[in-house]
Design a protein around this motif. Structure first.
Motif, PDB file in Angstrom:
ATOM      1  N   ALA A 165     -38.562  74.023  -2.800  1.00  0.00           N
ATOM      2  CA  ALA A 165     -39.954  74.434  -2.631  1.00  0.00           C
ATOM      3  C   ALA A 165     -40.334  76.105  -3.031  1.00  0.00           C
ATOM      4  O   ALA A 165     -41.651  76.119  -3.328  1.00  0.00           O
ATOM      5  CB  ALA A 165     -41.293  73.420  -1.902  1.00  0.00           C
ATOM      6  N   ASP A 168     -42.564  77.455  -5.816  1.00  0.00           N
ATOM      7  CA  ASP A 168     -43.978  76.857  -5.634  1.00  0.00           C
ATOM      8  C   ASP A 168     -44.872  77.718  -4.932  1.00  0.00           C
ATOM      9  O   ASP A 168     -45.476  78.252  -5.146  1.00  0.00           O
ATOM     10  CB  ASP A 168     -44.350  75.778  -5.342  1.00  0.00           C
ATOM     11  CG  ASP A 168     -43.569  74.428  -6.476  1.00  0.00           C
ATOM     12  OD1 ASP A 168     -44.280  74.597  -7.526  1.00  0.00           O
ATOM     13  OD2 ASP A 168     -42.738  73.725  -6.156  1.00  0.00           O
ATOM     14  N   THR A 310     -49.835  78.311  -2.206  1.00  0.00           N
ATOM     15  CA  THR A 310     -48.700  77.596  -3.325  1.00  0.00           C
ATOM     16  C   THR A 310     -48.842  79.630  -4.239  1.00  0.00           C
ATOM     17  O   THR A 310     -50.253  79.273  -4.598  1.00  0.00           O
ATOM     18  CB  THR A 310     -48.468  77.120  -4.254  1.00  0.00           C
ATOM     19  OG1 THR A 310     -49.374  76.344  -4.408  1.00  0.00           O
ATOM     20  CG2 THR A 310     -47.571  75.601  -3.184  1.00  0.00           C
ATOM     21  N   GLU A 312     -49.869  78.941  -7.697  1.00  0.00           N
ATOM     22  CA  GLU A 312     -50.159  77.836  -9.210  1.00  0.00           C
ATOM     23  C   GLU A 312     -51.137  76.612  -8.726  1.00  0.00           C
ATOM     24  O   GLU A 312     -51.826  76.229  -8.973  1.00  0.00           O
ATOM     25  CB  GLU A 312     -49.587  76.785 -10.468  1.00  0.00           C
ATOM     26  CG  GLU A 312     -48.124  78.460 -10.602  1.00  0.00           C
ATOM     27  CD  GLU A 312     -47.450  78.078 -12.015  1.00  0.00           C
ATOM     28  OE1 GLU A 312     -47.658  76.944 -12.417  1.00  0.00           O
ATOM     29  OE2 GLU A 312     -46.475  78.468 -11.738  1.00  0.00           O
ATOM     30  N   LEU A 315     -48.254  71.583  -6.763  1.00  0.00           N
ATOM     31  CA  LEU A 315     -47.194  71.001  -6.073  1.00  0.00           C
ATOM     32  C   LEU A 315     -47.114  69.809  -6.396  1.00  0.00           C
ATOM     33  O   LEU A 315     -48.047  68.864  -6.663  1.00  0.00           O
ATOM     34  CB  LEU A 315     -46.958  71.116  -4.862  1.00  0.00           C
ATOM     35  CG  LEU A 315     -45.972  71.380  -4.006  1.00  0.00           C
ATOM     36  CD1 LEU A 315     -45.291  72.107  -4.409  1.00  0.00           C
ATOM     37  CD2 LEU A 315     -46.084  71.297  -2.652  1.00  0.00           C
ATOM     38  N   THR A 357     -47.799  65.458  -9.976  1.00  0.00           N
ATOM     39  CA  THR A 357     -48.345  66.122  -9.459  1.00  0.00           C
ATOM     40  C   THR A 357     -49.647  66.849  -9.006  1.00  0.00           C
ATOM     41  O   THR A 357     -50.346  66.165  -9.419  1.00  0.00           O
ATOM     42  CB  THR A 357     -47.948  68.113 -10.602  1.00  0.00           C
ATOM     43  OG1 THR A 357     -46.913  68.074 -11.391  1.00  0.00           O
ATOM     44  CG2 THR A 357     -48.579  68.971 -10.662  1.00  0.00           C
ATOM     45  N   TYR A 376     -48.573  84.031 -11.424  1.00  0.00           N
ATOM     46  CA  TYR A 376     -48.567  83.960 -12.228  1.00  0.00           C
ATOM     47  C   TYR A 376     -48.696  83.161 -13.937  1.00  0.00           C
ATOM     48  O   TYR A 376     -48.804  82.797 -15.104  1.00  0.00           O
ATOM     49  CB  TYR A 376     -49.949  83.025 -11.971  1.00  0.00           C
ATOM     50  CG  TYR A 376     -50.860  81.769 -12.610  1.00  0.00           C
ATOM     51  CD1 TYR A 376     -50.564  80.150 -12.730  1.00  0.00           C
ATOM     52  CD2 TYR A 376     -52.329  82.465 -13.987  1.00  0.00           C
ATOM     53  CE1 TYR A 376     -51.310  79.579 -13.779  1.00  0.00           C
ATOM     54  CE2 TYR A 376     -52.969  81.331 -14.301  1.00  0.00           C
ATOM     55  CZ  TYR A 376     -52.770  80.134 -14.414  1.00  0.00           C
ATOM     56  OH  TYR A 376     -53.093  79.685 -15.518  1.00  0.00           O
TER      57      TYR A 376
END
Length: 437
Positions: A165, A168, A310, A312, A315, A357, A376
């Motif tokens: 991860a 992310d 995260t 954005e 996840l 998602t 981002y």
């Protein structure tokens, strides 16, 4: 005979409309149903449609960057994409021609063959993302510390799960050295004694450093994102303190049917107290019905906090499941999230329904992040480059810029500053340089 008539009159009385309405009224439940149908939100699904193109572009970009010259013959790239990236015949050529803002197909001056490389604009985006990743490294350290604090009471998470991860969470590829080992006052790398040779036996453990002057207060690290939003809402709008003390920001998708009794159930759930995700509940008695309800709401707060950490604010469900045992999440993740469609949204777009998602609804508006960060914005630029149509492209302008600013990219590729992004964007496997030997 009289008894029979009495029973018959009583049955006729119970069939009266008043009693029928009363029966339906008292049979309705004022608790959130366990199983709810998913209602689509096209704003989030459109984001995943663009993300599908981004993943394919990143996988091809990874192949090109694995070469010293950051370029490959078209025939070689087509063969590798069909073998390792599940591209169908002729799909690579169509993808390159359609997305010429990212990829440039040219004639090799010596070999007289078609070669592929990145455009200067795509190279500039790579440098921008690399710089943003370095500038946001202190924020990434803080996010990782908060993630470890969610894993109560052990305060440690498997290194392999963090590696999966890391894209992310905004961590670099070499986060084990540049983040974990570089900050011994914050993190500790622990190897399990059961399988010391197994790379999956490594754990990252939280280290409390109260005497460090540069360290944030431990109490501030344990403040959830939803708690800060409640305080902001209370100060700006002056909402009722009792109603907003344990409430979440709820925004149901368009077309979601909200009945009277469901509205009452949500109102009751909003006022239900719960323990903080950073609080250790291992010593509490959780056998009562009230304790189970509080634990369920605590799981909602835990997933909310995980998504808030995260870059954005989204996840994949498969990556959330990696943290299930560490931070105490439910087994039936999809059914649990569907109960709270006003807080989370599950999108199945982007990988033929195989990828789920999870979005944090309150962080988005019309498919855009409300509070974007540098990383981002750098990643979103790739999606914007993939959207323009080839019919409206200014090919002459693109051709005249080919070759400019390419030395900086080659130097950083040789130094290892630009890492592969394909293994982090949608799947957990990537194309390594050994495939291109």
């Amino acid at each position: 005979m009289l008894a029979f008539l009495h029973l018959r009159r009583r049955s006729d009385l119970l069939r009266h409309p008043f009693f029928a309405v009363a029966g339906r009224r008292f049979s309705q439940s004022t608790s959130i149903p366990k199983k709810l149908q998913r209602v689509r939100d096209h704003g989030f699904d459109n984001v995943m449609e663009v993300e599908k193109k981004v993943r394919r572009a990143l996988s091809l970009q990874s192949m090109l960057l694995s070469q010293p010259s950051a370029s490959l013959p078209f025939a070689r790239l087509d063969a590798l994409a069909r073998r390792y990236l599940n591209f169908v015949p002729d799909e690579v050529g169509n993808f390159l021609i359609k997305h010429h803002y990212v990829f440039h197909v040219f004639d090799h001056p010596v070999q007289r063959l078609l070669w592929v490389r990145l455009t200067p604009r795509a190279e500039a985006r790579l440098l921008q993302e690399s710089d943003a990743l370095l500038s946001m490294l202190p924020d990434a350290v803080r996010r990782l510390r908060k993630l470890l604090l969610l894993a109560t009471p052990s305060l440690r998470i498997r290194l392999e799960h963090i590696r999966i991860a890391r894209y992310d969470l905004g961590l670099p590829d070499d986060f084990e050295q540049s983040v974990v080992l570089a900050h011994p006052s914050f993190f500790r790398l622990v190897v399990s004694s059961d399988c010391p040779d197994d790379p999956r036996a490594k754990y990252v453990e939280f280290v409390d450093a109260p005497n460090d002057a540069t360290d944030d207060d431990a109490a501030d690290l344990r403040v959830c994102a939803i708690e800060r939003k409640r305080e902001r809402e209370y100060r700006e709008r002056g909402t009722d303190a009792e109603d907003s003390r344990f409430s979440f920001l709820i925004n149901f998708p368009p077309g979601f049917k909200i009945g009277k009794y469901y509205r009452i159930a949500v109102w009751k759930w909003q006022r239900l107290p719960y323990w903080s995700p950073y609080e250790d509940v291992s010593g509490y008695d959780l056998r009562s019905l009230e304790a189970k309800r509080r634990m369920e709401k605590r799981m909602v707060a835990t997933i909310h906090e995980l998504l808030s950490l995260t870059v954005e604010k989204r996840l994949t469900m498969e990556r959330i499941a990696h943290f299930r045992q560490a931070i105490g999440l439910p087994n039936k993740m999809k059914e649990f999230l569907l109960q709270h469609q006003g807080i989370f949204y599950i999108s199945t777009r982007g990988n033929q329904g195989k990828l789920h998602t999870v979005f944090l609804r309150e962080a988005y508006r019309k498919g855009e992040l409300l509070k974007p960060n540098e990383l981002y914005l750098a990643r979103r630029e790739l999606g914007e480059m993939l959207l323009p149509s080839s019919k409206n492209a200014n090919l002459d302008r693109m051709m005249t810029t080919i070759g400019r600013g390419r030395d900086g990219l080659r130097n950083r590729v040789a130094a290892g500053d630009l890492r592969s992004e394909a293994e982090d964007s949608g799947c957990d496997s990537s194309v390594e340089s050994q495939f291109l030997d």
